[in-house]
Motif scaffolding. Sequence first.
Motif, short mmCIF file in Angstrom:
data_model
loop_
_atom_site.label_atom_id
_atom_site.label_comp_id
_atom_site.label_asym_id
_atom_site.label_seq_id
_atom_site.Cartn_x
_atom_site.Cartn_y
_atom_site.Cartn_z
N ASN A 198 0.84 -1.19 0.00
CA ASN A 198 0.00 0.00 0.00
C ASN A 198 0.88 1.25 0.00
O ASN A 198 1.97 1.26 0.58
CB ASN A 198 -0.91 0.02 1.23
N ARG A 199 0.40 2.28 -0.65
CA ARG A 199 1.14 3.54 -0.66
C ARG A 199 1.01 4.26 0.69
O ARG A 199 1.85 5.09 1.04
CB ARG A 199 0.65 4.46 -1.78
N TYR A 200 -0.05 3.94 1.44
CA TYR A 200 -0.30 4.63 2.70
C TYR A 200 -0.57 3.62 3.81
O TYR A 200 -1.10 2.53 3.57
CB TYR A 200 -1.49 5.58 2.58
N ALA A 201 -0.20 3.98 5.02
CA ALA A 201 -0.50 3.19 6.21
C ALA A 201 -0.82 4.16 7.33
O ALA A 201 -0.39 5.32 7.32
CB ALA A 201 0.67 2.29 6.57
N PHE A 202 -1.57 3.68 8.32
CA PHE A 202 -1.96 4.53 9.43
C PHE A 202 -1.05 4.28 10.63
O PHE A 202 -0.62 3.15 10.89
CB PHE A 202 -3.41 4.28 9.82
N LEU A 203 -0.77 5.35 11.34
CA LEU A 203 0.14 5.30 12.47
C LEU A 203 -0.33 4.28 13.50
O LEU A 203 -1.53 4.17 13.80
CB LEU A 203 0.23 6.69 13.11
N ASN A 204 0.66 3.52 14.03
CA ASN A 204 0.45 2.48 15.05
C ASN A 204 -0.39 1.31 14.54
O ASN A 204 -0.86 0.51 15.34
CB ASN A 204 -0.22 3.08 16.31
N ASN A 205 -0.55 1.21 13.24
CA ASN A 205 -1.17 0.04 12.63
C ASN A 205 -0.09 -0.79 11.94
O ASN A 205 1.07 -0.41 11.89
CB ASN A 205 -2.25 0.45 11.63
N LYS A 206 -0.50 -1.91 11.37
CA LYS A 206 0.41 -2.71 10.57
C LYS A 206 -0.10 -2.76 9.14
O LYS A 206 -1.31 -2.68 8.90
CB LYS A 206 0.51 -4.13 11.14
N PHE A 207 0.83 -2.86 8.18
CA PHE A 207 0.44 -2.88 6.78
C PHE A 207 1.09 -4.10 6.10
O PHE A 207 2.20 -4.51 6.45
CB PHE A 207 0.84 -1.59 6.06
N PRO A 208 0.40 -4.68 5.12
CA PRO A 208 0.91 -5.89 4.47
C PRO A 208 1.85 -5.57 3.31
O PRO A 208 1.72 -4.54 2.64
CB PRO A 208 -0.36 -6.58 3.95
N VAL A 209 2.80 -6.48 3.06
CA VAL A 209 3.71 -6.40 1.92
C VAL A 209 3.76 -7.78 1.27
O VAL A 209 3.92 -8.79 1.97
CB VAL A 209 5.13 -5.98 2.35
#
Length: 673
Positions: A198-209
């Motif tokens: 994802n181009r964006y992620a939210f603070l203190n969350n986790k994002f997938p790759v």
Amino acid sequence: MTVTNILFIILAAIIALALVLVQYYFTKKNKRSKHWILFSALRFITYFSVFLLLINPKFTNTSYTLEKPSLAIAVDNSSSINYLGEKENVLNLLNQLQQDEELTEAFSIETYSFGTNFTNADSLSFSEPQSNLHQAFSNLQQLYKNKTAPVVFISDGNQTYGQDFTYSAKQLKQPIFPVVVGDTTKYEDLKIGQLNANRYAFLNNKFPVEVFVNYSGNSAISKRFEIKQAHQTLYSETISFSSNKTSAVINATLPANSVGVKTYSVAIQPLENEKNIENNTKNFAVEVIDEKTNVLLLSSILHPDLGAFKKSIEHNQQRTATIKNVEDDIDFGEYQLVVLYQPDENFARAYEKIERLGLNTLTVTGIKTNYQFLNRNQQVFTKQNTNQEEDYLASYNENYSSFQFEDIGFEDFPPLKDKFGDLSFSREVNPLLFQSIAGYDTETPLLATLENGSQRHGFLFGENAWQWRAKSFLEEESFNTYDEFFGKLIQYLASNKRRERLRLDYNSFYNSGEDIVLQAQYFDKNYEFDTRGKLNLTVKNKETDASQIFPFLLRNNQYEVDLSNLPAGDYTFTAKVEGEQLSKSGSFTIVDFEVEKQFLNANLSAFQQLSDEIYFPNQFEEIKQQLLQSPEFKPIQKSKQEVSPLIDWVYLLAIIVFCLSSEWFLRKYYGLI
């Protein structure tokens, strides 16, 4: 000249001769002149010339020219040619094709280069960051649509963007002589293929790759895969490959612990003696956004829905929910969204402040709601005021489009309770859920949203939504599913579109080599687009502190500035409007990634689809002989006929003037006038 014209010319000569004899021979005055023969000759030429002009015969002239066929040479000017070490070989072949006497005599040679763009090859740098072979073949088709023009196509066959060039090459109605540049030998190679994040992620969350790793080889190997941020390893695992297992897909989840553009490096450990290790690493970036949102839960009663709403909202750590009594002293300006729970006459002051501040709202109704007050204080819906209660089940709307959400089992949720009555809307709303009464699905919204200018509003017609959250927990053994759905609703409603005179459109990060274009819109004080603005962009490299100023150019009702030539690095920028106290600042990162360096070999298989015979840069003589010996490439003799009427021959007019002038002068000279 036709037979008719010839007869007319003979007749004209006879008439001209007759007129001369009448004037100079049968007249006594002229007969006595010893110069009558000279005068009669001049007069005959004059009459005959005039008659010729009247007849105006046409003469046909046929000319012959020899037209040579064109020879189009298209050369790959991308940096992969230089990286594969084939620059000198390509230049030598090109020089031989352009300078050979037999080829220059037989063909009209035209040279083009292609990479990011297709142009005439004035010079070759082999530095273009992208290669679009499809565009090259498409342009050649347009240039030589109605000509004979064999194409010598010199490339490694590795395309970085554009449509499949093998298809566009088949549309080219010209013989193709593909020259393969680069090593065609297959080597063992490990490389990072496609990378999805994802181009964006939210603070203190986790994002997938998601990362695809590809292997070319026959050995059984095991190599370490890592994802790093700076020098910190965030994820690692060992991956095994063999002749049967040539690819692997890695799914990792990374934390977003701080705000800003974060650059990450994905790498697979290289093989021993691996020829190309550039494609073992790939960088990507993610912008971490702080979506801190304050939500006000406003009510005049106590109800378990309020606690359930607060829990669902604060499931995301970037959101806070505050429960307030409507009669409390409240600073509405601190909140991005106000949840109006079962409004009654005590909400009058709250509605005034919401209207004045232009706040977003979520209205939740129930059996304690005063619909007479609601019908007066908002203009979206009206409901008949009855004392009868009704249970409303939920029916999922698959066509809701304002934001994405899934059916989490709404039809199995307990019914919501509200007053019975017809519900009508004065504005078009977007329903997420419809009301279902006693098993009958209606088209009346149960949960809906509305956009009104810069404001967003939501409506939930029924209380006891806390039972939905409890039901979801019983089914999923977790509140996450329901809380994520409710969080998306809150996120949508809390968003606020601000009206600004200067707006910038840009990405927080770019890959080096791709187009880097920042766009801006500038409005006057009436918020109409202003084409008279002079906008400048000051860009500063964070590492070197070097600054550059770029002017914006007006294109298609927006301002643009091209920063594609900037090197990889972190940058800050400020956009300013001359003569105005308007400016916008921001930052972006250019990730170091050269797609042309990801190729190890020439794409031989693609070239084999273009022609039955493939050539290499050292096979100039073979290419030359094939071009010279093909009968379809022989010069063509063309004839051109030009039809010229006699009246266009200005010398005839000069003859007439000369004869008349000479006759008059001689007659005057001899005293016959």
